[in-house]
Write an enzyme that holds these catalytic residues in place. Sequence first.
Site, mmCIF file in Angstrom:
data_model
loop_
_atom_site.group_PDB
_atom_site.id
_atom_site.type_symbol
_atom_site.label_atom_id
_atom_site.label_comp_id
_atom_site.label_asym_id
_atom_site.label_seq_id
_atom_site.Cartn_x
_atom_site.Cartn_y
_atom_site.Cartn_z
ATOM 1 N N ARG A 98 25.776 -13.766 8.893
ATOM 2 C CA ARG A 98 26.280 -13.015 10.057
ATOM 3 C C ARG A 98 26.563 -13.957 11.218
ATOM 4 N NH1 ARG A 98 27.877 -9.952 13.871
ATOM 5 N NH2 ARG A 98 27.053 -7.854 14.210
ATOM 6 N N GLY A 158 21.773 -3.105 13.499
ATOM 7 C CA GLY A 158 21.999 -1.769 12.965
ATOM 8 C C GLY A 158 21.992 -1.736 11.453
ATOM 9 N N GLU A 170 -8.172 0.503 2.039
ATOM 10 C CA GLU A 170 -9.332 -0.327 1.711
ATOM 11 C C GLU A 170 -10.127 -0.735 2.950
ATOM 12 O OE1 GLU A 170 -10.417 -1.115 -1.484
ATOM 13 O OE2 GLU A 170 -8.952 0.411 -1.966
ATOM 14 N N GLY A 206 -5.262 9.344 -3.842
ATOM 15 C CA GLY A 206 -4.096 9.082 -4.685
ATOM 16 C C GLY A 206 -4.326 9.543 -6.111
ATOM 17 N N THR A 253 -13.108 8.582 0.068
ATOM 18 C CA THR A 253 -12.880 8.963 1.461
ATOM 19 C C THR A 253 -12.999 10.470 1.667
ATOM 20 O OG1 THR A 253 -11.414 7.083 1.758
ATOM 21 C CG2 THR A 253 -11.228 8.857 3.351
ATOM 22 N N ASP A 259 -10.217 0.186 7.484
ATOM 23 C CA ASP A 259 -9.503 -0.120 8.717
ATOM 24 C C ASP A 259 -9.722 -1.590 9.077
ATOM 25 O OD1 ASP A 259 -9.927 -0.426 11.865
ATOM 26 O OD2 ASP A 259 -8.401 1.099 11.530
ATOM 27 N N SER A 277 -14.424 5.064 7.104
ATOM 28 C CA SER A 277 -15.064 3.779 6.813
ATOM 29 C C SER A 277 -16.576 3.899 6.657
ATOM 30 C CB SER A 277 -14.738 2.783 7.931
ATOM 31 O OG SER A 277 -13.352 2.537 7.994
ATOM 32 N N THR A 299 -4.765 0.275 6.977
ATOM 33 C CA THR A 299 -5.982 1.099 6.877
ATOM 34 C C THR A 299 -6.410 1.345 5.437
ATOM 35 O OG1 THR A 299 -4.556 3.067 7.187
ATOM 36 C CG2 THR A 299 -5.762 2.262 9.094
#
Length: 656
Positions: free
Chosen positions: A316, A406, A429, A184, A145, A431, A151, A427
């Site tokens: 809950r 919460g 590999e 990366g 990239t 979009d 892309s 996104t």
Amino acid sequence: MINDASQSSDAVDVQALTALLDGEYAEIRDLVRTNLAAHASVLEEAEELGIDAFRERVRELTVELAATGQTGMGFPKEYGGGGDIGASIAAFETLAYGDLSLLVKVGVQFGLFGGAILHLGTERHHRAHLPDLITGKLMGCFAMTETGHGSNVQALGTVATYDAPSQEFVITTHGDAARKDYIGNAARHAELAVVFAQLEVDGKREGVHAFVVPIRVDGAPAPGVRIEDAGRKMGLNGVDNGRLWFDGVRVPREALLNRFADVTPDGAYESPIENPGRRFFTMLGTLVQGRVSVGGGAINAAKVALAIATKYAVRRRQFEAASDGAEQLLLDYGMHQRRLLPLLARTYALHFAQDVVRTQLHEVFSGNQDDEQARRELEARAAGTKALGTWHATRTIQECREACGGAGYLAVNRFAALKADSDVFTTFEGDNHVLLQLVAKGLLTNYAHEFEDLDQLGMVRFVTGQAVETVIERTSVHKLLERVRDLLPGGDDWDQEAGLLDPDYQLAMVRFREEHMLAGLARRLKRGLDEKRDPGVVFSHVQDHVIAVARAHVERLVLEAFVDKLRTLPDDGDVGDGGDGGNKAALGLLCDLFALSTIESDRAWFMEHGRLTVQRSKAISREINNLCRKIRPLAVDLVDAWGIPSAMLRSPDLVG
């Protein structure tokens, strides 16, 4: 009405269902689960360590996992791997139950970097790099990239020029738009990079090729290489993303990954694939395992969110809704069921769809079914499953976070990390919208050799020829209706009479939608060209239709995968009996819920095109509510069957 989670504990045979879901890869999945439980502290470390310390911790864990064999399953045995590509994908998917920085680090090192060396290189590259790569001794990155080109890989600006006198390639970044970005492993740990660049030989451009380039020497940037840290991100801060520039970096001729093309010492370009477009897509096609991996990882991240939210919903209580004055469990509320259980059903459906694409990948890459048609079908299915799987994860994690109120906002309960770390999967590999255009391309051309590029002008021009006539003929509404009438009871009144829970009815509905959309798209494209309009404008005006067709196609594949899986199971037994029979009944409820909720979500289209009456649309909604009530007692067992280690659920406030 169930008011205690323990009442559903024997609804299905959880152990048998886990075995069914794990399939042939149960052993490697259990190894990954064991490794995750042994390193559960990484979830706390992700929150407590500084960014530099956490990056180092993730690197250490990556090497530790490599020593167990789980990360090297896809590499040849002669270099220290496991020789099983399917097992490698299954291991990666299961690793998504844990910290996603670790998942992505493993994906970059062994999937992208290692996969490029393995699939684009030849024996000389395998011998030189795979043994140390598999152990983690050699760290690398995947430099495709660029800042100015995401892309659109064919338009990359980095150039590798062959210098015949020295028999070297000279790699140069031409402007900041051509810098390698978001890479990366680049910022801290990589020693080598697989760099994608425009190959230039004797003044002629031969398209994008991949080169092995040293980017660090003894920990410092290599001569001519500039490295910049991309800094803190929305998530995945255990991965050291960086930027790379190359200023006349020289690498030997042998640095070219030459499985599909080579340059002779005297500067002659050679390739067994004459067509440049086909050559390019063949090279990229060998890297399809990245999309398969990301899609599977996203689906499993969604499982974690659903497991936490489901277990919370049977603990809950809120508001008095029973005659005895007791507060009611969240999952006993119809709206809470509507929020979570269709997502649970869709997750199961995507799990079985992922099984199909993983098997296809294994068959193609192990050579059992490696022909051009099989590769194209794999590429399209991988793209579509990745798109729907990652979008599903984003939606599911958000809904589950909200369903926990919460408490879901507290970092200890995992949703903060799940949301932040998985968001980029849509996104990764490629979009998702671009990937769905690839899917639509295949549908329009039936994987025709004449149409290799994703270029929109080429797409529009091609479908105005024989391909569009084939599509229109194949998707004739009259012929389609004849086919579905043969499938279903009720003759001409099939829409009114067919049972909502009949899988043939459900499949006929999604097949009709796909084929009707596809025929309409083909006609719109042809009409635009017949009117002499600019092809780019024509494509832009129908792009929403392109994406809709692709989504409809992939949803049909997902439903087919679920139905096909059910048909392999024995019919005897009911929910509560355990075993495959009882599990089949539970899975049948989920399959019906997935199918009907898919139709309901697009009910406007079905009504516009005469496939649903108002009355039948309302009946589908009632049936969905009924299915949710039936699945509610099974919900805890169904999420337990995924086999997520309890330490990975964490969430002491939510699951105990």
